[in-house]
Design a protein around this motif. Structure first.
Motif, PDB file in Angstrom:
ATOM      1  N   ILE A   9       0.952  -1.367   0.113  1.00  0.00           N
ATOM      2  CA  ILE A   9      -0.149   0.009  -0.148  1.00  0.00           C
ATOM      3  C   ILE A   9       0.994   1.349   0.134  1.00  0.00           C
ATOM      4  N   LEU A  10       1.855   1.345   0.927  1.00  0.00           N
ATOM      5  CA  LEU A  10       2.818   2.408   0.816  1.00  0.00           C
ATOM      6  C   LEU A  10       3.440   2.611  -0.478  1.00  0.00           C
ATOM      7  N   HIS A  11       3.945   1.550  -1.204  1.00  0.00           N
ATOM      8  CA  HIS A  11       4.580   1.557  -2.569  1.00  0.00           C
ATOM      9  C   HIS A  11       3.451   2.138  -3.437  1.00  0.00           C
ATOM     10  N   TRP A  12       2.332   1.797  -3.412  1.00  0.00           N
ATOM     11  CA  TRP A  12       1.155   2.293  -4.308  1.00  0.00           C
ATOM     12  C   TRP A  12       1.084   3.827  -4.112  1.00  0.00           C
ATOM     13  N   GLN A  13       1.023   4.209  -2.906  1.00  0.00           N
ATOM     14  CA  GLN A  13       0.634   5.611  -2.459  1.00  0.00           C
ATOM     15  C   GLN A  13       2.044   6.643  -3.097  1.00  0.00           C
ATOM     16  N   GLN A  14       3.110   6.045  -2.898  1.00  0.00           N
ATOM     17  CA  GLN A  14       4.375   6.682  -3.463  1.00  0.00           C
ATOM     18  C   GLN A  14       4.402   6.763  -5.172  1.00  0.00           C
ATOM     19  N   GLN A  15       3.929   5.610  -5.568  1.00  0.00           N
ATOM     20  CA  GLN A  15       3.687   5.753  -7.205  1.00  0.00           C
ATOM     21  C   GLN A  15       2.517   6.797  -7.440  1.00  0.00           C
ATOM     22  N   LEU A  16       1.515   6.933  -6.712  1.00  0.00           N
ATOM     23  CA  LEU A  16       0.504   7.717  -7.191  1.00  0.00           C
ATOM     24  C   LEU A  16       0.844   9.261  -6.790  1.00  0.00           C
ATOM     25  N   ASN A  17       1.590   9.439  -5.601  1.00  0.00           N
ATOM     26  CA  ASN A  17       2.090  10.736  -5.410  1.00  0.00           C
ATOM     27  C   ASN A  17       3.297  11.184  -6.526  1.00  0.00           C
ATOM     28  N   SER A  18       3.775  10.182  -7.174  1.00  0.00           N
ATOM     29  CA  SER A  18       4.894  10.802  -8.320  1.00  0.00           C
ATOM     30  C   SER A  18       4.106  10.928  -9.413  1.00  0.00           C
ATOM     31  N   ILE A  19       2.870  10.701  -9.595  1.00  0.00           N
ATOM     32  CA  ILE A  19       2.125  10.917 -10.868  1.00  0.00           C
ATOM     33  C   ILE A  19       1.823  12.477 -11.058  1.00  0.00           C
ATOM     34  N   GLN A  20       2.173  12.854 -12.227  1.00  0.00           N
ATOM     35  CA  GLN A  20       2.010  14.480 -12.533  1.00  0.00           C
ATOM     36  C   GLN A  20       0.881  14.416 -13.782  1.00  0.00           C
ATOM     37  N   ILE A  21      -0.008  15.175 -13.252  1.00  0.00           N
ATOM     38  CA  ILE A  21      -1.018  15.235 -14.892  1.00  0.00           C
ATOM     39  C   ILE A  21      -0.711  16.684 -15.328  1.00  0.00           C
ATOM     40  N   THR A  22      -0.383  16.832 -16.602  1.00  0.00           N
ATOM     41  CA  THR A  22      -0.117  18.170 -17.120  1.00  0.00           C
ATOM     42  C   THR A  22      -1.192  18.432 -17.932  1.00  0.00           C
TER      43      THR A  22
END
Length: 161
Positions: A9-22
């Protein structure tokens, strides 16, 4: 097992936080970018009060325009007769006619005028269907007087036996 799931779950949260929508650089024109008079002109083309209310919920400027008394008056006059309107007069707190409330009251009491973009025509002389504005090879002396407009329901009724 619990620790493994928490790490996932923590790994998924890190991935979600790194996603940037331009957002795209050019967003184009929107309805609210137009001058107010054009926005109001567009709103006057809507034939359903529910659409006006919905549009007014999009942005504060559109809300102000959607409350325009003249806009609601025109909508009432388009859909309902003077007699129907006179029967359902509603005054606002300021003593003016509340056209918006009257419209919704009238909708509950009377059917609205039907509106169609393109209308089918039936020639009573030669029994040919055509779109309004197009000619058909009619042998009548005055083909325009023979044509009657058909609503979608009238068209369906042609096929009932």
């Amino acid at each position: 097992m619990w620790v493994y799931r928490m790490e996932t779950i923590l790994h998924w949260q890190q991935q979600l936080n790194s996603i940037q929508i331009t957002r795209p650089a050019f967003k184009g024109l929107t309805l609210t970018d137009l001058p107010l008079c054009l926005q109001l002109n567009i709103m006057q083309r809507l034939s359903d009060g529910r659409d006006l209310v919905s549009l007014g919920q999009v942005a504060p400027d559109l809300h102000v325009l959607s409350e325009d008394r003249l806009l609601w008056k025109k909508l009432c006059q388009y859909h309902f007769s003077e007699r129907q309107i006179r029967k359902r007069l509603i005054l606002s707190d300021k003593g003016q006619l509340d056209w918006k409330k009257m419209y919704f009251k009238l909708v509950r009491c009377y059917p609205r005028k039907e509106q169609y973009g393109d209308t089918l025509q039936l020639c009573r002389h030669c029994h040919i269907l055509s779109w309004k504005g197009t000619d058909h090879p009619c042998t009548a002396n005055n083909p325009e007087s023979c044509s009657v407009s058909l609503s979608p329901q009238d068209f369906i009724n042609l096929f009932k036996f």
